[in-house]
Motif scaffolding. Structure first.
Motif, PDB file in Angstrom:
ATOM      1  N   GLU A  72       0.693  -1.270  -0.635  1.00  0.00           N
ATOM      2  CA  GLU A  72      -0.220  -0.212   0.115  1.00  0.00           C
ATOM      3  C   GLU A  72       0.411   1.339  -0.481  1.00  0.00           C
ATOM      4  OE1 GLU A  72      -2.638   0.112   3.134  1.00  0.00           O
ATOM      5  OE2 GLU A  72      -3.386  -2.241   2.805  1.00  0.00           O
ATOM      6  N   VAL A  75      -0.005   3.508  -2.763  1.00  0.00           N
ATOM      7  CA  VAL A  75      -1.244   4.439  -2.247  1.00  0.00           C
ATOM      8  C   VAL A  75      -1.456   5.109  -0.946  1.00  0.00           C
ATOM      9  CG1 VAL A  75      -2.874   3.480  -4.158  1.00  0.00           C
ATOM     10  CG2 VAL A  75      -2.713   2.641  -2.101  1.00  0.00           C
ATOM     11  N   SER A  76      -0.526   5.271  -0.227  1.00  0.00           N
ATOM     12  CA  SER A  76      -1.157   5.156   1.634  1.00  0.00           C
ATOM     13  C   SER A  76      -0.796   7.206   1.491  1.00  0.00           C
ATOM     14  CB  SER A  76      -0.112   4.808   1.941  1.00  0.00           C
ATOM     15  OG  SER A  76      -0.268   5.042   4.021  1.00  0.00           O
ATOM     16  N   ASN A  77      -1.406   7.320   2.417  1.00  0.00           N
ATOM     17  CA  ASN A  77      -1.882   9.479   3.029  1.00  0.00           C
ATOM     18  C   ASN A  77      -0.534   9.378   3.459  1.00  0.00           C
ATOM     19  OD1 ASN A  77      -3.814  10.079  -0.113  1.00  0.00           O
ATOM     20  ND2 ASN A  77      -5.392   9.517   1.648  1.00  0.00           N
ATOM     21  N   LEU A  78       0.038   8.286   4.286  1.00  0.00           N
ATOM     22  CA  LEU A  78       0.537   8.322   5.526  1.00  0.00           C
ATOM     23  C   LEU A  78       1.732   8.317   5.092  1.00  0.00           C
ATOM     24  CD1 LEU A  78       0.983   8.818   8.217  1.00  0.00           C
ATOM     25  CD2 LEU A  78       0.697   6.078   8.434  1.00  0.00           C
ATOM     26  N   GLN A  80       3.097   8.700   1.708  1.00  0.00           N
ATOM     27  CA  GLN A  80       2.984  10.264   0.858  1.00  0.00           C
ATOM     28  C   GLN A  80       3.148  11.705   2.263  1.00  0.00           C
ATOM     29  OE1 GLN A  80      -0.166  11.261  -1.618  1.00  0.00           O
ATOM     30  NE2 GLN A  80      -0.138   9.195  -2.399  1.00  0.00           N
ATOM     31  N   GLN A  81       3.092  11.594   3.033  1.00  0.00           N
ATOM     32  CA  GLN A  81       3.063  12.691   4.167  1.00  0.00           C
ATOM     33  C   GLN A  81       4.387  12.463   4.580  1.00  0.00           C
ATOM     34  OE1 GLN A  81       0.622  12.484   7.509  1.00  0.00           O
ATOM     35  NE2 GLN A  81       1.418  14.557   8.123  1.00  0.00           N
ATOM     36  N   SER A  84       7.434  13.176   2.626  1.00  0.00           N
ATOM     37  CA  SER A  84       7.054  14.729   1.712  1.00  0.00           C
ATOM     38  C   SER A  84       8.119  15.132   2.689  1.00  0.00           C
ATOM     39  CB  SER A  84       6.275  15.097   1.926  1.00  0.00           C
ATOM     40  OG  SER A  84       5.436  16.818   1.775  1.00  0.00           O
TER      41      SER A  84
END
Length: 95
Positions: A72, A75-78, A80-81, A84
């Motif tokens: 995942e 696709v995981s927002n965590l 990506q955060q 970044s």
């Protein structure tokens, strides 16, 4: 007792129950490769450096995202955060 190289002699001269398990263990020689005292490692970066800050941010994010399945990551927002935040941390850009 250590200079003799005989562990039995060490047990004879020490008080009963002194608990020395291997008094001549520090005199061990590795039969192959370098001796432990010949190994050299680089000094860590200073604690107040940007490199150390980067390492801290990476370790902190690893503990936060450890339960995200690898499948995942895309696709995981965590994730990506975390990526970044690590990229924005000073000292992480060159790694």
């Amino acid at each position: 007792c250590v200079e003799s190289g005989n562990a039995g002699y060490c047990n004879d001269v020490l008080p009963e129950g002194s608990g020395l398990l291997n008094p001549i263990g520090g005199m061990y020689v590795v039969p192959q490769g370098k001796q432990p005292f010949q190994l050299v490692t680089e000094s860590p970066p200073p604690i107040a450096s940007s490199e150390m800050a980067c390492q801290y941010v990476e370790v902190a994010w690893m503990s936060v995202v450890r339960d995200v399945p690898f499948a995942e990551y895309g696709v995981s927002n965590l994730i990506q955060q975390a990526a970044s935040d690590i990229q924005k941390t000073k000292g992480c850009q060159n790694q």
